[in-house]
Design an enzyme around this catalytic site. Structure first.
Site, PDB file in Angstrom:
ATOM      1  N   ASP A   1      -7.673   7.483   2.419  1.00 35.00           N
ATOM      2  CA  ASP A   1      -7.287   7.887   1.061  1.00 35.00           C
ATOM      3  C   ASP A   1      -8.509   8.170   0.205  1.00 35.00           C
ATOM      4  O   ASP A   1      -8.552   9.167  -0.528  1.00 35.00           O
ATOM      5  CB  ASP A   1      -6.445   6.790   0.404  1.00 35.00           C
ATOM      6  CG  ASP A   1      -5.168   6.494   1.182  1.00 35.00           C
ATOM      7  OD1 ASP A   1      -4.642   7.420   1.809  1.00 35.00           O
ATOM      8  OD2 ASP A   1      -4.719   5.330   1.160  1.00 35.00           O
TER       9      ASP A   1
ATOM     10  N   HIS B   1       0.833  -1.209   0.000  1.00 35.01           N
ATOM     11  CA  HIS B   1       0.000   0.000   0.000  1.00 35.01           C
ATOM     12  C   HIS B   1       0.871   1.265   0.000  1.00 35.01           C
ATOM     13  O   HIS B   1       0.670   2.174  -0.822  1.00 35.01           O
ATOM     14  CB  HIS B   1      -0.901  -0.030   1.240  1.00 35.01           C
ATOM     15  CG  HIS B   1      -1.899   1.076   1.296  1.00 35.01           C
ATOM     16  ND1 HIS B   1      -3.223   0.897   0.981  1.00 35.01           N
ATOM     17  CD2 HIS B   1      -1.769   2.384   1.632  1.00 35.01           C
ATOM     18  CE1 HIS B   1      -3.867   2.050   1.113  1.00 35.01           C
ATOM     19  NE2 HIS B   1      -2.996   2.967   1.523  1.00 35.01           N
ATOM     20  N   GLU B   2       1.829   1.329   0.913  1.00 34.98           N
ATOM     21  CA  GLU B   2       2.668   2.529   1.014  1.00 34.98           C
ATOM     22  C   GLU B   2       3.582   2.684  -0.193  1.00 34.98           C
ATOM     23  O   GLU B   2       3.819   3.810  -0.650  1.00 34.98           O
ATOM     24  CB  GLU B   2       3.501   2.469   2.309  1.00 34.98           C
ATOM     25  CG  GLU B   2       2.684   2.492   3.587  1.00 34.98           C
ATOM     26  CD  GLU B   2       1.776   3.697   3.677  1.00 34.98           C
ATOM     27  OE1 GLU B   2       2.115   4.769   3.128  1.00 34.98           O
ATOM     28  OE2 GLU B   2       0.701   3.579   4.301  1.00 34.98           O
TER      29      GLU B   2
ATOM     30  N   HIS C   1       1.647   4.351  -3.005  1.00 33.81           N
ATOM     31  CA  HIS C   1       1.623   5.811  -2.847  1.00 33.81           C
ATOM     32  C   HIS C   1       2.947   6.415  -3.311  1.00 33.81           C
ATOM     33  O   HIS C   1       2.975   7.415  -4.043  1.00 33.81           O
ATOM     34  CB  HIS C   1       1.411   6.182  -1.375  1.00 33.81           C
ATOM     35  CG  HIS C   1       0.029   5.916  -0.869  1.00 33.81           C
ATOM     36  ND1 HIS C   1      -1.104   6.274  -1.567  1.00 33.81           N
ATOM     37  CD2 HIS C   1      -0.401   5.344   0.288  1.00 33.81           C
ATOM     38  CE1 HIS C   1      -2.172   5.933  -0.857  1.00 33.81           C
ATOM     39  NE2 HIS C   1      -1.773   5.348   0.262  1.00 33.81           N
TER      40      HIS C   1
END
Length: 435
Positions: free
Chosen positions: A331, A255-256, A259
């Protein structure tokens, strides 16, 4: 101001005038200005004046005058009664200028309004240098203050014994550890670049947190890594124990990294300086970008790239895990707000045209809308299309970088934190013209 002018100084808080008993607030205002007139020339400082300077909080259900209204009326009368020959300067402060009654802001009362913004880069650098010189960092200019605690003496029965007055002892001195090559000016510049928008109180707390962390580890000096850790502790939250399963931790890493890659590949986005899956505060992981020094106008293209960065986490989960999770809640909420504000607040949509409606954050619901139901329906549809286009763009971008995404996530899982140099080693340099 009073110190430089060598005059008397009176200070109080707006809450000091509020009392249960009727009439006590106006009485205290009269007493304050009576003492000020007797001590003139002087400076009177009223902190948090919105506690008594706002009519909104002082209305009663019957429409009568409340204690707060009587207090502010007395304050207005005292300000009107001041003469220039009395040499009394009244200074007030508030964090909510929009709540102050307009009568207080008229000429003849508070004539000058001074807005104090957050410190800029140069000011932050000077603040960091000031606080770093008060601790031990290895710089020869450090002059820490040593506090000597008084020893508590008791008699045979355990009762405290009052010590006899002794001559004033000189302040204790401690040898300062000097590390060759350490310069607080360099440290201050590095820390100032990472902390745009922080307040002076936060800067003091950052240095204090670093000092506490170094003391716990019994370090002789406070090194730069402790100071960098102090920034994360104050701005993001204190790190705590990892409680996620291995599968959830891997999902967080994907996930990170999603981004980070979307921000890295967009020339409109700021530099990515750190990716972490160490839990801090309420965050299980975070992607840290360089923040703007000032609020700059945001273009249509930038807002679209921002949507891509926000959706990068969910898209990365779908690509590498095969499904999605609730971790993208914040988000998606932020993406929805950007899309709706772009159309309604900024006049960048097709349906609202060049109209701009002020967001109503206090009252939700159809009854509080400043636009029609028909326009609301069109805006929802247009915002949904905009977010869907950003999702497809993100899916295509990360789909072409799936190998790099997995490699970066594996490194993040191994180290728990990766810096900019690690990202460059995997993704290469950012596109030309990047911020």
């Amino acid at each position: 101001v009073a110190g430089e002018a060598n005059t008397a100084f009176f200070t109080c808080s707006g809450a000091d005038f509020i009392e249960v008993f009727g009439g006590s607030g106006p009485k205290r205002v009269r007493e304050l200005f009576a003492e000020a007139r007797a001590a003139a020339p002087c400076v009177v400082f009223i902190d948090e004046i919105d506690a008594i300077g706002s009519r909104n909080s002082g209305r009663t259900m019957g429409g009568g005058s409340s204690e707060e209204n009587r207090t502010i009326n007395q304050l207005l009368a005292e300000l009107d009664g001041l003469m220039s020959k009395e040499a009394i300067v009244v200074v007030a402060a508030t964090n909510y200028p929009e709540a102050i009654d307009k009568a207080l802001l008229r000429e003849g009362r508070f004539d000058r309004k001074v807005n104090i913004p957050m410190p800029d880069s140069q000011a932050r650098q000077e603040l960091f240098e000031f606080y770093l010189n008060r601790v031990v960092t290895g710089d020869p200019n450090c002059k820490p203050k040593i506090m000597k605690m008084k020893e508590r003496k008791v008699d045979e029965k355990g009762n405290p014994v009052t010590p006899a007055p002794a001559s004033k002892e000189p302040e204790p001195t401690v040898p300062i550890t000097i590390v060759k090559g350490v310069d607080n000016k360099v440290h201050a510049k590095t820390l100032a670049d990472r902390t745009p928008g922080v307040s002076p109180a936060q800067i003091a707390t950052i240095v204090n947190e670093a000092a506490l962390a170094a003391a716990v580890k019994d370090e002789a000096v406070i090194t730069l890594p402790y100071l960098q850790e102090g920034i994360d502790d104050v701005l993001i939250g204190k790190r705590h124990r990892q409680r996620m399963s291995d599968d959830s931790l891997r999902r967080t890493a994907y996930h990170e990294c999603g981004h980070a890659i979307m921000a890295w590949l967009s020339p409109l986005q700021k530099d990515v300086i750190k990716i972490s899956i160490i839990p801090r505060g309420r965050a299980g992981g975070y992607t840290q970008q360089v923040q703007d020094e000032a609020q700059e106008p945001q273009t249509d293209t930038f807002l679209f790239s921002q949507l891509g960065v926000l959706l990068g986490g969910r898209v990365a989960e779908r690509l590498l895990m095969g499904d999605i999770s609730t971790g993208a809640l914040d988000d998606l909420q932020r993406a929805t707000k950007i899309a709706v504000d772009k159309i309604l607040a900024y006049g960048m949509g097709k349906n609202a045209g060049q109209l701009a409606f002020k967001p109503n954050e206090r009252n939700d619901g159809r009854a509080w809308m400043a636009y029609s139901e028909e326009l609301h329906s069109k805006v929802e549809a247009e915002a949904r299309d905009l977010v869907n286009k950003a999702y497809e763009h993100t899916l295509k971008t990360l789909g072409g970088k799936s190998a790099e995404l997995k490699k970066l996530a594996d490194l993040l899982l191994e180290r728990k934190e990766v810096a900019k140099s690690d990202i460059v080693a995997i993704l290469g340099e950012r596109p030309a013209g990047s911020k």
